[in-house]
Design a protein around this motif. Structure first.
Motif, PDB file in Angstrom:
ATOM      1  N   LYS A   3     -40.945  10.705 -30.788  1.00  0.00           N
ATOM      2  CA  LYS A   3     -40.664   9.836 -31.927  1.00  0.00           C
ATOM      3  C   LYS A   3     -40.013   8.560 -31.401  1.00  0.00           C
ATOM      4  O   LYS A   3     -38.938   8.604 -30.795  1.00  0.00           O
ATOM      5  CB  LYS A   3     -39.705  10.569 -32.873  1.00  0.00           C
ATOM      6  CG  LYS A   3     -39.705  10.033 -34.265  1.00  0.00           C
ATOM      7  CD  LYS A   3     -38.938  10.975 -35.163  1.00  0.00           C
ATOM      8  CE  LYS A   3     -39.021  10.539 -36.603  1.00  0.00           C
ATOM      9  NZ  LYS A   3     -38.211  11.396 -37.465  1.00  0.00           N
ATOM     10  N   ILE A   4     -40.687   7.437 -31.635  1.00  0.00           N
ATOM     11  CA  ILE A   4     -40.148   6.138 -31.214  1.00  0.00           C
ATOM     12  C   ILE A   4     -39.819   5.377 -32.493  1.00  0.00           C
ATOM     13  O   ILE A   4     -40.704   5.154 -33.321  1.00  0.00           O
ATOM     14  CB  ILE A   4     -41.186   5.331 -30.390  1.00  0.00           C
ATOM     15  CG1 ILE A   4     -41.683   6.164 -29.197  1.00  0.00           C
ATOM     16  CG2 ILE A   4     -40.609   4.006 -29.933  1.00  0.00           C
ATOM     17  CD1 ILE A   4     -42.783   5.477 -28.384  1.00  0.00           C
ATOM     18  N   GLU A   5     -38.542   5.038 -32.670  1.00  0.00           N
ATOM     19  CA  GLU A   5     -38.145   4.383 -33.919  1.00  0.00           C
ATOM     20  C   GLU A   5     -37.429   3.077 -33.657  1.00  0.00           C
ATOM     21  O   GLU A   5     -36.407   3.051 -32.961  1.00  0.00           O
ATOM     22  CB  GLU A   5     -37.210   5.317 -34.715  1.00  0.00           C
ATOM     23  CG  GLU A   5     -37.963   6.133 -35.736  1.00  0.00           C
ATOM     24  CD  GLU A   5     -37.012   6.994 -36.547  1.00  0.00           C
ATOM     25  OE1 GLU A   5     -37.129   7.002 -37.770  1.00  0.00           O
ATOM     26  OE2 GLU A   5     -36.148   7.642 -35.925  1.00  0.00           O
ATOM     27  N   ASN A   6     -37.981   2.010 -34.227  1.00  0.00           N
ATOM     28  CA  ASN A   6     -37.333   0.711 -34.211  1.00  0.00           C
ATOM     29  C   ASN A   6     -36.858   0.303 -32.813  1.00  0.00           C
ATOM     30  O   ASN A   6     -35.708  -0.069 -32.623  1.00  0.00           O
ATOM     31  CB  ASN A   6     -36.155   0.737 -35.188  1.00  0.00           C
ATOM     32  CG  ASN A   6     -35.760  -0.673 -35.582  1.00  0.00           C
ATOM     33  OD1 ASN A   6     -36.506  -1.623 -35.337  1.00  0.00           O
ATOM     34  ND2 ASN A   6     -34.590  -0.824 -36.161  1.00  0.00           N
ATOM     35  N   ASN A  19     -39.194  -3.880 -32.855  1.00  0.00           N
ATOM     36  CA  ASN A  19     -39.539  -3.131 -34.068  1.00  0.00           C
ATOM     37  C   ASN A  19     -40.740  -2.201 -33.828  1.00  0.00           C
ATOM     38  O   ASN A  19     -41.641  -2.098 -34.645  1.00  0.00           O
ATOM     39  CB  ASN A  19     -39.841  -4.130 -35.198  1.00  0.00           C
ATOM     40  CG  ASN A  19     -39.842  -3.460 -36.547  1.00  0.00           C
ATOM     41  OD1 ASN A  19     -39.280  -2.374 -36.711  1.00  0.00           O
ATOM     42  ND2 ASN A  19     -40.505  -4.077 -37.511  1.00  0.00           N
ATOM     43  N   HIS A  21     -42.610   1.255 -33.524  1.00  0.00           N
ATOM     44  CA  HIS A  21     -42.555   2.629 -34.053  1.00  0.00           C
ATOM     45  C   HIS A  21     -43.804   3.387 -33.630  1.00  0.00           C
ATOM     46  O   HIS A  21     -44.902   2.836 -33.673  1.00  0.00           O
ATOM     47  CB  HIS A  21     -42.559   2.619 -35.597  1.00  0.00           C
ATOM     48  CG  HIS A  21     -41.340   2.016 -36.198  1.00  0.00           C
ATOM     49  ND1 HIS A  21     -40.311   2.772 -36.714  1.00  0.00           N
ATOM     50  CD2 HIS A  21     -40.982   0.721 -36.373  1.00  0.00           C
ATOM     51  CE1 HIS A  21     -39.368   1.966 -37.186  1.00  0.00           C
ATOM     52  NE2 HIS A  21     -39.755   0.713 -36.993  1.00  0.00           N
ATOM     53  N   GLU A  23     -45.124   7.817 -33.586  1.00  0.00           N
ATOM     54  CA  GLU A  23     -44.777   9.235 -33.605  1.00  0.00           C
ATOM     55  C   GLU A  23     -46.009  10.033 -33.180  1.00  0.00           C
ATOM     56  O   GLU A  23     -47.104   9.805 -33.680  1.00  0.00           O
ATOM     57  CB  GLU A  23     -44.368   9.625 -35.035  1.00  0.00           C
ATOM     58  CG  GLU A  23     -43.377  10.748 -35.058  1.00  0.00           C
ATOM     59  CD  GLU A  23     -42.852  11.026 -36.453  1.00  0.00           C
ATOM     60  OE1 GLU A  23     -42.504  10.059 -37.187  1.00  0.00           O
ATOM     61  OE2 GLU A  23     -42.802  12.218 -36.810  1.00  0.00           O
ATOM     62  N   GLY A  57     -32.750   1.094 -29.703  1.00  0.00           N
ATOM     63  CA  GLY A  57     -33.458   1.842 -30.736  1.00  0.00           C
ATOM     64  C   GLY A  57     -33.386   3.321 -30.425  1.00  0.00           C
ATOM     65  O   GLY A  57     -32.507   3.756 -29.677  1.00  0.00           O
ATOM     66  N   MET A  58     -34.309   4.099 -30.987  1.00  0.00           N
ATOM     67  CA  MET A  58     -34.233   5.548 -30.853  1.00  0.00           C
ATOM     68  C   MET A  58     -35.567   6.102 -30.329  1.00  0.00           C
ATOM     69  O   MET A  58     -36.617   5.791 -30.868  1.00  0.00           O
ATOM     70  CB  MET A  58     -33.929   6.135 -32.233  1.00  0.00           C
ATOM     71  CG  MET A  58     -33.369   7.532 -32.270  1.00  0.00           C
ATOM     72  SD  MET A  58     -34.534   8.858 -31.930  1.00  0.00           S
ATOM     73  CE  MET A  58     -35.702   8.681 -33.256  1.00  0.00           C
ATOM     74  N   ILE A  59     -35.491   6.887 -29.271  1.00  0.00           N
ATOM     75  CA  ILE A  59     -36.691   7.605 -28.818  1.00  0.00           C
ATOM     76  C   ILE A  59     -36.294   9.064 -28.597  1.00  0.00           C
ATOM     77  O   ILE A  59     -35.351   9.344 -27.837  1.00  0.00           O
ATOM     78  CB  ILE A  59     -37.263   7.044 -27.497  1.00  0.00           C
ATOM     79  CG1 ILE A  59     -37.512   5.530 -27.595  1.00  0.00           C
ATOM     80  CG2 ILE A  59     -38.563   7.772 -27.137  1.00  0.00           C
ATOM     81  CD1 ILE A  59     -38.116   4.901 -26.334  1.00  0.00           C
ATOM     82  N   SER A  60     -36.960   9.981 -29.285  1.00  0.00           N
ATOM     83  CA  SER A  60     -36.689  11.392 -28.989  1.00  0.00           C
ATOM     84  C   SER A  60     -37.951  12.062 -28.495  1.00  0.00           C
ATOM     85  O   SER A  60     -39.065  11.742 -28.905  1.00  0.00           O
ATOM     86  CB  SER A  60     -36.120  12.114 -30.217  1.00  0.00           C
ATOM     87  OG  SER A  60     -37.123  12.285 -31.185  1.00  0.00           O
ATOM     88  N   HIS A 219     -45.392  -5.353 -31.646  1.00  0.00           N
ATOM     89  CA  HIS A 219     -45.307  -4.022 -32.269  1.00  0.00           C
ATOM     90  C   HIS A 219     -46.685  -3.576 -32.767  1.00  0.00           C
ATOM     91  O   HIS A 219     -47.653  -4.336 -32.692  1.00  0.00           O
ATOM     92  CB  HIS A 219     -44.278  -4.010 -33.401  1.00  0.00           C
ATOM     93  CG  HIS A 219     -44.608  -4.940 -34.516  1.00  0.00           C
ATOM     94  ND1 HIS A 219     -44.323  -6.286 -34.458  1.00  0.00           N
ATOM     95  CD2 HIS A 219     -45.216  -4.727 -35.702  1.00  0.00           C
ATOM     96  CE1 HIS A 219     -44.744  -6.861 -35.569  1.00  0.00           C
ATOM     97  NE2 HIS A 219     -45.290  -5.938 -36.347  1.00  0.00           N
TER      98      HIS A 219
END
Ligand code: ADP
Ligand code: MG
Length: 249
Positions: A3-6, A19, A21, A23, A57-60, A219
Motif C-alpha cells: 500500500k503506497i499512500e500519498n 501524491n 498512490h 495498492e 508519506g506511507m508505504i506498507s 503521480h
C-alpha cells in the motif's frame, strides 16, 4: 499486501513523485506505464529502499512499515526487483550468492548436490548454459543473459512480490517470449504479486495484467483494466491519458 499512500519522492531537492498512490493485493498483476522520465524506475527503487531518495508519506508491505526497513529487510519479506540494467557483481558466483541468500531465509541448502541439481535444471529451462551456475553474477553477460540470470535467481529464491523494470530491454524476440513464458509459469506456480513496468506490447499480451496505471505529472493519473494498455498502444499516451472532460485542444 503493498500500500503506497500519498508518497512524495525527492532527490537533491528535485521532486520526482508527488501524491503517489498505489495498492497491490496478493496475486494481482499491475502494469505501470508512462513516458520516459516519468518516474517509473524511481518508484521501483524507492520500494527496494534505494538510499538516494528522500521519501515522505506511507508505504506498507505485508502490513509492515516499508519505510522503516532497509533493502535487506525488504528482500527478506519477499520483494524482488529485476532492474532495467542489472548490476554486475565480479567475484561472487551465482551459486555462492544464491546459497547465501537461501540460507539467510532459513532454507536449508545443506544438500549441495540437490542445490546444484535445482540450479542446473533452472538454467536448462531458461536456455542458459549450465556453466552459468558458477559464473559471477551478471559479470560480462550480454543484456539478454543478464535478464535470464535474474530469472534464475527468481526461481531459486521464490519471492512473493516481483517488480520487473523493463525486463524486455536488451532481449531479442525469442528471448523475450522465453522470459515472458517463464514469468507466467512462475506466476501460475506461486501466485506472486507483480508490478510490471514496460513499453512492450508482447510482454503485456503474455502477462495479461489485470490493472494498468499511467504515471504522468509525478503521480498516477489514470488506472484501468487491460483495455487501457491496448488504448495506449493504439493512440499513445496523449489521447489515452486525458482526464474525463479534457479535450485535445
Ligand atoms: P522512468 O523510469 O519513468 O523513465 P526515472 O524514474 O528513471 O524515469 O526518472 C524520473 C526522473 O527523475 C528523471 O527526470 C530522472 O532524471 C530523475 N531521477 C531519477 N533518479 C534520480 C536521482 N537519483 N537523482 C536525481 N534525479 C533522479
Ligand atoms: Mg526507467
Amino acid at each position: 499486501m503493498l500500500k503506497i499512500e500519498n508518497v512524495t519522492v525527492k532527490s537533491e531537492d528535485k521532486v520526482i513523485l508527488e501524491n503517489f498512490h498505489l495498492e497491490i493485493q496478493p496475486g494481482e498483476i499491475h502494469a505501470l506505464m508512462g513516458q520516459n522520465g516519468a518516474g517509473k524506475s524511481t518508484i521501483a527503487k524507492v520500494l527496494l529502499r534505494d538510499s538516494h531518495y528522500d521519501v515522505q508519506g506511507m508505504i506498507s508491505f505485508h502490513n509492515k512499515d516499508l519505510l522503516a526497513m532497509n533493502t535487506t529487510d525488504v528482500a527478506r519479506e519477499g520483494m524482488f526487483l529485476v532492474m532495467q540494467n542489472p548490476i554486475e557483481i565480479a567475484g561472487v558466483s551465482n551459486a555462492e550468492l544464491l546459497r547465501t541468500a537461501l540460507n539467510d531465509r532459513g532454507k536449508n541448502t545443506g544438500n549441495i548436490l540437490e542445490f546444484h541439481r535445482e540450479l542446473t535444471e533452472y538454467c536448462k529451462r531458461l536456455e542458459l548454459p549450465t556453466s552459468f551456475v558458477h559464473r559471477d553474477v551478471n559479470f560480462n553477460m550480454s543484456g539478454g543473459e543478464k535478464k535470464k540470470n535474474e530469472l534464475l535467481h527468481l526461481w531459486m529464491l521464490k519471492p512473493n512480490f516481483l517488480i520487473l523494470d523493463e525486463i524486455d530491454s536488451g532481449l531479442d524476440v525469442d528471448s523475450l517470449k522465453l522470459v515472458a513464458r517463464s514469468l507466467v509459469e512462475y506466476y501460475e506456480a506461486y501466485h506472486p504479486s507483480i508490478l510490471v513496468i514496460t513499453h512492450q506490447k508482447t510482454l503485456l499480451d503474455i502477462l495479461k495484467p489485470q490493472f494498468v496505471h499511467v504515471l504522468k505529472d509525478k503521480h498516477i493519473i489514470k488506472s484501468g483494466d487491460f483495455s487501457l494498455a491496448e488504448q495506449i498502444f493504439q493512440d499513445g499516451f496523449g489521447a489515452s491519458t486525458m482526464r474525463n472532460g479534457e479535450t485535445n485542444e
